[in-house]
Design a protein around this motif. Sequence first.
Motif, PDB file in Angstrom:
ATOM      1  N   LEU A  97      50.190  46.121  55.876  1.00 53.08           N
ATOM      2  CA  LEU A  97      50.858  47.352  56.331  1.00 53.08           C
ATOM      3  C   LEU A  97      52.117  47.635  55.516  1.00 53.08           C
ATOM      4  N   VAL A  98      52.880  46.589  55.220  1.00 52.43           N
ATOM      5  CA  VAL A  98      54.095  46.774  54.417  1.00 52.43           C
ATOM      6  C   VAL A  98      53.731  47.216  53.002  1.00 52.43           C
ATOM      7  N   LYS A  99      52.685  46.628  52.455  1.00 50.89           N
ATOM      8  CA  LYS A  99      52.266  46.986  51.099  1.00 50.89           C
ATOM      9  C   LYS A  99      51.857  48.454  51.005  1.00 50.89           C
ATOM     10  N   LYS A 100      51.247  48.979  52.064  1.00 50.32           N
ATOM     11  CA  LYS A 100      50.741  50.348  52.036  1.00 50.32           C
ATOM     12  C   LYS A 100      51.810  51.404  52.354  1.00 50.32           C
ATOM     13  N   ILE A 101      53.046  50.967  52.561  1.00 53.03           N
ATOM     14  CA  ILE A 101      54.109  51.946  52.835  1.00 53.03           C
ATOM     15  C   ILE A 101      54.257  52.910  51.662  1.00 53.03           C
TER      16      ILE A 101
ATOM     17  N   GLU B 183      51.096  60.189  51.073  1.00 57.83           N
ATOM     18  CA  GLU B 183      52.029  60.514  52.151  1.00 57.83           C
ATOM     19  C   GLU B 183      51.404  60.206  53.508  1.00 57.83           C
ATOM     20  N   LEU B 184      50.121  60.467  53.644  1.00 58.77           N
ATOM     21  CA  LEU B 184      49.428  60.206  54.900  1.00 58.77           C
ATOM     22  C   LEU B 184      49.362  58.706  55.182  1.00 58.77           C
ATOM     23  N   ALA B 185      49.049  57.918  54.160  1.00 58.01           N
ATOM     24  CA  ALA B 185      48.998  56.461  54.324  1.00 58.01           C
ATOM     25  C   ALA B 185      50.370  55.918  54.692  1.00 58.01           C
ATOM     26  N   THR B 186      51.408  56.473  54.088  1.00 58.10           N
ATOM     27  CA  THR B 186      52.780  56.065  54.418  1.00 58.10           C
ATOM     28  C   THR B 186      53.080  56.320  55.889  1.00 58.10           C
ATOM     29  N   GLU B 187      52.705  57.499  56.355  1.00 55.70           N
ATOM     30  CA  GLU B 187      52.965  57.865  57.755  1.00 55.70           C
ATOM     31  C   GLU B 187      52.310  56.873  58.719  1.00 55.70           C
ATOM     32  N   TYR B 188      51.036  56.539  58.470  1.00 57.04           N
ATOM     33  CA  TYR B 188      50.323  55.624  59.364  1.00 57.04           C
ATOM     34  C   TYR B 188      50.856  54.194  59.248  1.00 57.04           C
ATOM     35  N   SER B 189      51.209  53.762  58.041  1.00 59.33           N
ATOM     36  CA  SER B 189      51.728  52.405  57.839  1.00 59.33           C
ATOM     37  C   SER B 189      53.029  52.206  58.602  1.00 59.33           C
TER      38      SER B 189
END
Length: 428
Positions: free
Chosen positions: A341-345, A350-356
């Motif tokens: 989860l931290v790696k995908k920040i 932008e969408l992946a950042t929001e969910y992470s």
Amino acid sequence: MVFSWRKKKPRSFNGDKKKELEIPRHFLCPITLDLMKDPVTLSSGITYDRESIEKWLDDGNFTCPVSNQVLRSFDQIPNHSLRKMIQDWCVENRSYGVERIPTPRIPVSSAEVSEVLFSIMDSTRRLDQCACLDSLHKLKKWGLESERNKRCMVANAAAAGAIAAAFDAFAGESVDKNINVLEEILFVINWMFPLTEQAQLYIGSQASLHCIALFLKSEDLSLKQNAITVLAELLSCNQKYTQALTTIDGINKTLFHFINKPICPSITKPSLTLIYDIVSLSNENTTTEFINMGLIPLLLEIMIDSQKAICEKALALIDQLCETEQGRGFAYDDALAMPVLVKKILRVSELATEYSVSAIWKLSKGDEKALMEALQFGAFQKLLLLIQVGCNDKTKEKATELLKLLNPYRPGLECIDSLDFKNIKRSF
């Protein structure tokens, strides 16, 4: 006004001969400057290749590209004499590597489409599988010939509803007896997106949903793809059909299997979307069933090395599962959860950042162990950088709260991999 298509150099052919073969200028489409395959003449008297002028008109233009004259009509009259001259020229110059252009098929008309749809409706009322199959084969043949034919079929307001009604009727009578016509309907209806309300009603019926669920278990890959794509489209149009889908025995296990034993991205992506819709809108028992199957560790494993679209959908599902106490418990117990989860920040989307950020926020609130683990994998620095480069308000609020929660634990715990922060580009 300067048209960019006028700047393109005419195409020429190079064969084994020493000199270059020039194409006669009147054989070239004025838009693309390529050899015309299906020359058609507009009301302005100028001839273009059908594909090029159709794209011009589909883009909202209503003038002749060459003369800039407003067109009296959008009719495209086939220029058979010019097409024959081009074909003869191609044959004469085969030694230069020129291939003869095939004689184009005549595009389907709206009247022809309406006639076939009327036949489908009539055969549906009589549950005449053979007659319906004949009509479907015509639609399929037209659609495979050209994108223009597909657009002509979709433009008919009755098309999606008539085909969906046929699917409901034949599925309701007997799936085994009518399997051939049902497979053809499912193929053709994939061209009819977005589904009309009438089509949704028929595809969302119990008979139709049970039939589609059976097709998901088929050995035929194409049939699986068509079935799951239609299901995903139905739920994206109207989520009220989610509950009806969950009542079908074994559907959750089937969708989980598509994630656990991936066949191809065109099945994996809609499967993730469907599971997300089911988990979001169904009761806690359904969520518990997916969690107990092992969905959380499976999603974390998928995200380690997956394409952007699948990663986004998997992150959205993890975030949704973390809404429940049981989901958070399974994530806490998985060693991959926090590092992934931290790696995908950053660096996905932008969408992946929001969910992470949202998932980390849900896992870390009031949990000291999760906060310290997040720090050890460099969450503080990444969240700080995220706020600096910019993100949406909801993500910024959660990132700011996380920074406040993480700050007291920083001394002696923070472990930052500097390689994570090289060459980061502003993505928002």
